[in-house]
Design an enzyme around this catalytic site. Structure first.
Site, mmCIF file in Angstrom:
data_model
loop_
_atom_site.group_PDB
_atom_site.id
_atom_site.type_symbol
_atom_site.label_atom_id
_atom_site.label_comp_id
_atom_site.label_asym_id
_atom_site.label_seq_id
_atom_site.Cartn_x
_atom_site.Cartn_y
_atom_site.Cartn_z
ATOM 1 N N ALA A 106 17.961 45.014 3.487
ATOM 2 C CA ALA A 106 17.399 45.067 1.761
ATOM 3 C C ALA A 106 15.988 45.228 2.832
ATOM 4 C CB ALA A 106 17.614 43.327 1.291
ATOM 5 N N ARG A 107 15.303 44.137 2.628
ATOM 6 C CA ARG A 107 13.566 44.318 2.886
ATOM 7 C C ARG A 107 13.445 43.624 3.855
ATOM 8 N NH1 ARG A 107 14.110 49.039 1.050
ATOM 9 N NH2 ARG A 107 13.330 50.024 -0.503
ATOM 10 N N GLU B 226 8.006 46.460 9.879
ATOM 11 C CA GLU B 226 7.579 47.737 9.426
ATOM 12 C C GLU B 226 6.709 47.978 8.841
ATOM 13 O OE1 GLU B 226 11.663 49.436 7.562
ATOM 14 O OE2 GLU B 226 12.099 47.544 8.047
ATOM 15 N N HIS C 17 16.034 50.549 9.942
ATOM 16 C CA HIS C 17 16.154 51.175 8.847
ATOM 17 C C HIS C 17 16.520 52.266 8.577
ATOM 18 C CE1 HIS C 17 13.713 50.319 4.801
ATOM 19 N NE2 HIS C 17 14.638 50.866 4.380
ATOM 20 N N ALA D 28 20.129 51.614 6.853
ATOM 21 C CA ALA D 28 21.089 51.565 6.304
ATOM 22 C C ALA D 28 22.131 52.596 5.395
ATOM 23 C CB ALA D 28 21.758 50.162 5.763
#
Length: 313
Positions: A226-227, A256, A286, A288
């Site tokens: 997700a984040r 990030e 990152h 996905a």
């Protein structure tokens, strides 16, 4: 209507918008300050994550009617102020939800079967079978935090396994035949696997911290596609060391850059150094939702939403 494209995307986006009668201009290099000087000439903006669309930007974008975000999250946009300015926000979570779901499942199976460790050993000529004995997903309870586009897509991917799937979400009545919605206490009581699928908001920022982790009844496996800033990495590292978290698959990182294009610190913290060398941690950059297919799907979703809102039928 004139549209300014600030990030490169799949060619179908501009091609189809041209066919629909929109005027499309591209500027993938100019700094934000120069974009702000000309943005008032445009009705729409298409962006991924090159720079934040903040209050300053929106104030000078006096003719802006919409922002198309070729991606799922809107955290790089001042959503509240955009709404105040009457700017419509169009995102595309439908476009990469399948990619995210497949990546999440791949990470989970890789962790369970120690693919990361076993691959590295065999390539070094090491043949350790017992040390690389895996565990099976069947019979486990998989818990999904955030049951929107991404969470639902992951739940559907799990249907081929003999697992119980439960979900927790701040919204009521989002559960479906793929996942039973439960409260947070029940979630913490039952899960063997936790997969995070929440957007970045003030509520989710640093949500996965030491106290959150310790509240789970059993040790668990953790996946985050997700984040990154939803997780306190130092607390996750400590939980991995203690065995409270059995393993982690992280496609996103707290460290990030906001554009997601790189890690923003030259000297990374000790917690990340631990993640890099831990055999029960799988890291990807990152990606996905970053497949060949999703690149086209994301662009198509934005075209379809612009067409639905700004073209006469």
């Amino acid at each position: 209507m004139k549209i300014l494209h600030l990030d490169s995307n799949h060619p179908l986006l501009i091609n189809q918008l041209n066919t629909l009668g929109f005027t499309n201009h591209e500027d993938y290099e100019s700094p934000k300050a120069l974009i702000e000087k000309k943005i008032k000439a445009y009705d729409g903006v298409i962006i991924r994550s090159r720079f934040p669309i903040d209050r300053q930007f929106l104030k000078v974008a006096t003719n802006l009617k919409f922002i198309g975000r070729v991606g799922a999250g809107l955290e790089n946009i001042d959503v509240e102020f955009a709404h105040q300015m009457g700017v419509q926000l169009l995102s595309a979570p439908e476009g990469n939800r399948n990619a995210v779901a497949e990546h999440t499942l791949g990470m989970l199976l890789s962790l369970f079967n120690k693919f990361n460790q076993a691959n590295a050993e065999v390539k070094r000529g090491v043949w350790h079978r017992e040390a690389n004995r895996g565990v099976e997903l069947d019979g486990k309870t998989v818990g999904i935090i955030g049951y929107g586009n991404m969470g639902k897509a992951f739940a559907r991917k799990l249907q081929g396994f003999d697992v119980a799937v439960i979900c927790y979400d701040i919204k009521a009545h989002v559960g479906d035949r793929f996942a039973q919605q439960v409260d947070l206490d029940a979630f913490r009581e039952r899960v063997d696997v936790v997969s995070l699928h929440t957007p970045q908001t003030p509520l989710t920022l640093h949500m996965i911290d030491a106290s959150f982790i310790e509240a789970f009844k059993k040790p668990f496996w953790f996946i985050n596609t997700a984040r990154g800033r939803s997780v306190v990495t130092a607390d996750l590292a400590e939980a991995l060391k203690s065995g409270k978290v059995l393993g982690a698959g992280l496609d996103v990182l707290e460290y990030e850059n906001a554009s997601f294009e790189n890690l923003f610190a030259s000297e990374l913290p000790a917690a990340f150094k631990y993640l890099r060398q831990a055999e029960n941690v799988l890291l990807t950059p990152h990606v996905a939702g970053w497949t060949v297919e999703s690149k086209a799907k994301l662009a198509q979703v934005i075209v379809d939403k612009i067409k639905a809102n700004y073209c006469e039928i």
